[in-house]
Design an enzyme around this catalytic site. Structure first.
Site, PDB file in Angstrom:
ATOM      1  N   GLY A  16       0.820  -1.204   0.000  1.00 24.43           N
ATOM      2  CA  GLY A  16       0.000   0.000   0.000  1.00 24.43           C
ATOM      3  C   GLY A  16       0.849   1.246   0.000  1.00 24.43           C
ATOM      4  N   GLY A  18       0.363   5.639   0.713  1.00 29.13           N
ATOM      5  CA  GLY A  18      -0.506   6.724   1.120  1.00 29.13           C
ATOM      6  C   GLY A  18       0.221   8.043   1.103  1.00 29.13           C
ATOM      7  N   GLY A  19      -0.354   9.024   1.795  1.00 36.03           N
ATOM      8  CA  GLY A  19       0.196  10.360   1.773  1.00 36.03           C
ATOM      9  C   GLY A  19       1.528  10.498   2.471  1.00 36.03           C
ATOM     10  CG  MET A  20       2.327  10.774   6.311  1.00 41.97           C
ATOM     11  SD  MET A  20       2.176  10.496   8.083  1.00 41.97           S
ATOM     12  CE  MET A  20       3.844  10.004   8.491  1.00 41.97           C
ATOM     13  N   GLY A  21       3.741   7.453   3.370  1.00 46.26           N
ATOM     14  CA  GLY A  21       4.742   6.429   3.135  1.00 46.26           C
ATOM     15  C   GLY A  21       4.219   5.223   2.386  1.00 46.26           C
ATOM     16  CE  LYS A  38       3.250   4.473   7.688  1.00 40.68           C
ATOM     17  NZ  LYS A  38       2.119   4.888   8.543  1.00 40.68           N
ATOM     18  CG  ASP A 131      -5.397   8.342  10.512  1.00 39.12           C
ATOM     19  OD1 ASP A 131      -6.455   8.883  10.134  1.00 39.12           O
ATOM     20  OD2 ASP A 131      -4.543   7.901   9.731  1.00 39.12           O
TER      21      ASP A 131
END
Length: 615
Positions: A16, A18-21, A38, A131
């Site tokens: 996956g 996303g916006g951070m990693g 991650k 979150d």
């Protein structure tokens, strides 16, 4: 086991992003086990604040001992990339499950209860997740649930870490207080978990929207939805559970996540009536939510009429968040990222009936020019409509919020394919009391919303404009509203024939050179037809004419520059309705007086001709 080398790890498969990693399936060559790895994206890794927060994930998770929290194995930095490894869960994320449709209520409550246990453990240790969302909940076989991604968790005593233009968390699940002040506590996680519960039960977000602005104002203003009305398989006893968990004020929510889970379980056990949640009573989901009231922004010289603003709507956390940003902010989940679509609410018939959330954009001048201190605003309106042989009409009553005009009631007529309402209010323009003409123009959309424009114009040259969306949120008890079918028929005024583009020629009688200009004019009339506002405008000038008793009147006071100094300008005039009547009006003649103050003092009569040049 082959893969791309990353220090002691072999990156096998991207799970996956996303916006951070990114999250990878990886092989730890030293311990010989497969892990979830991650890593931050490179540009985030160079930010010391992100580095601090990323490393804190390991410390936060390491202190927690709960079977429903994924344990952290290792944290560090390799080749300038921060990373953390954790147990790899062979399963799917909850979001993927919801994408296939709503869950059986019993299954939904079972999953939520496990996550409630994980959050309760974290809260007792002084940690807030911040979150909670379906993509951060992983399901192993037999629906054994894990809460992941404590990378944005923080101790209640820590300083919140956000970089410029960034808000921690995902908009669709953020509690109202986080949009208002940026503050978060255990109650913010309780709110987010309730959002997840609602989504599990119905398949939809409790407050859907396409932009951050829409989602923010919904969380802060809209009453909690009732899942039993969304889906018949959800017991009515679940409605007060959702209402309490989604209360606007933190103190009105359940004290703990486990009490939320307990109340949800009782709602299934006693589906015919409220289960009596152990937390404080929640708000009535049908009741409007009162917002903090703010005085209108001050008028600015030559900046126009500001159409009221609710600053709290857009004072979002971590200053600099753009209110029109699409809802794509997300951190990388362990499972592949997914998108969620929610069914649009289709209005009942007759059209334009229900509880509507009105979202106003930051106002501009009529021609689109900027206004000082302009901000978006919002309000909730209850609307009832009816269609008669002479056309469709509607009555709207304000429920909460101070977006839009300062009156509590509007009367709409459906003219051609648009709903139009014209209302008056006494306000100040250039520090002089004046009558403001407020006009709504809305068009129905296939998804049940209405979109259009909202304008305000004064006879004293002030003006403003906003784009507007009316989002239908729920049904309305029509018996609580006046019957629009009893409104008298709308009277069509002959002044409505004054519309289109016109060329003005103003000739002064004191010898000053004539002035010419091309204007666009829009005429709006009260339902009675006896009074109208015809607003001539171009980027650098305004000519507001008020119509009554067969004549348009000009009476404006404004400011200008002469010899480098501000002067006051006063213009008055009369423009009789042409005889015989014209439709459209091709020629409008008038006579008036013009006065300027020192240092360019002058007084002169003038004659003016408006000649129609097009539609």
């Amino acid at each position: 086991m082959e893969g791309t080398p990353f220090g002691r790890y072999q990156l096998i498969e991207l799970l996956g992003r996303g916006g951070m990693g990114e999250v990878w399936r990886a092989h730890d060559t030293e311990i010989d086990r497969v892990v979830a790895l991650k890593m931050l994206l490179p540009h985030f890794a160079r930010d010391p604040d992100y580095e601090t927060r990323f490393r804190r994930e390991a410390r936060a998770a390491a202190r927690l001992d709960d079977p429903h929290i994924v344990p952290i194995y290792d944290v560090g930095e390799i080749d300038g990339r921060l990373y953390v490894t954790m147990r790899l869960i062979n399963g799917t994320d909850l979001q993927t499950l919801i994408n296939n449709g709503p869950l059986d209520p019993g299954r939904a409550v079972y999953i939520i209860a496990q996550i409630a246990s994980a959050l309760h453990t974290a809260h007792q240790a002084g940690l807030i997740h911040r979150d909670v969302k379906p993509s951060n909940i992983l399901l192993a076989p037999n629906d054994f649930a894990y809460l992941i991604d404590f990378g944005i968790a923080r101790a209640t005593t820590d300083t919140a870490l956000t970089s410029a233009n960034t808000t921690i968390g995902t908009w669709a699940y953020m509690a109202p207080e986080r949009f208002r002040t940026g503050e978060s506590g255990p109650s913010s996680d309780i709110y987010a978990l309730t959002c997840v519960l609602y989504q599990c039960l119905t398949g939809n977000l409790p407050f859907p929207g396409d932009t951050l602005e829409q989602v923010a104002v919904s969380h802060m203003m809209m009453p909690p939805p009732r899942p039993s009305q969304e889906l018949a398989t959800v017991p009515a006893a679940m409605d007060p559970v959702i209402a309490t968990g989604l209360a606007k004020e933190p103190a009105q929510r359940f004290p703990t996540t486990v009490e939320l889970a307990g109340a949800a379980h009782r709602a299934l056990t006693y589906p015919s009536g409220p289960p009596g949640p152990s937390g404080p009573p929640g708000p009535d989901p049908a009741a409007p939510t009162q917002l903090w009231q703010q005085p209108p922004a001050p008028r600015k010289k030559r900046t126009g009429l500001i159409l009221t603003a609710l600053a709290a709507v857009v004072l979002l956390v971590a200053g600099g968040v753009v209110a029109t940003a699409a809802l794509t902010k997300d951190d990388a989940p362990t499972a592949a990222p997914t998108t969620t679509t929610s069914a649009s609410v289709v209005p009942e018939t007759p059209p334009f009936t229900g509880i509507y959330q009105a979202v106003f954009s930051a106002p501009t001048l009529i021609d689109g020019g900027p206004l000082d201190d302009a901000k978006p605003s919002t309000a909730m309106w209850a609307v009832r409509s009816a269609c008669r042989p002479d056309g469709c009409v509607a009555i709207a009553e304000r429920q909460s919020g101070d977006g839009g005009p300062p009156m509590a009631k509007l009367e709409f007529d459906r003219i051609n394919d648009r709903w139009v309402a014209v209302a008056l209010a006494a306000e100040k323009c250039h520090d002089i009391a004046d009558e403001i003409w407020y006009v709504f123009t809305l068009r129905e959309r296939p998804n049940g919303s209405l979109t259009g424009d909202y304008t305000g114009a004064a006879g004293n040259s002030c003006s403003g404009r906003s784009t507007l969306t009316f989002n239908r949120t729920t049904d309305v008890d029509v018996d609580t509203l006046p019957d629009p079918a009893e409104l008298p028929p709308r009277v069509v005024s002959p002044a409505e024939a004054l519309h289109g583009t016109y060329r003005s020629t103003r000739t002064f009688r004191n010898g000053v050179a004539p002035i010419q200009g091309d204007y666009t004019v829009k005429t709006d009339c009260l339902r009675t037809g006896d009074r109208c506002m015809s607003y001539f405008h171009k980027p650098e000038d305004f000519r507001p004419l008020l119509f009554t008793n067969g004549t348009w009147s000009l009476n404006s006071q404004s400011e200008g520059m002469c010899d480098g100094k501000v002067i006051k300008i006063t213009a008055t005039g009369q423009y009789p309705m042409p005889q015989p009547a014209q439709k459209p009006i091709n020629l409008l003649l008038g006579h008036g007086n013009w006065e300027e103050s020192a240092p360019c003092a002058m007084t002169s009569e003038f004659d003016e001709t408006f000649t129609r040049t097009g539609d």
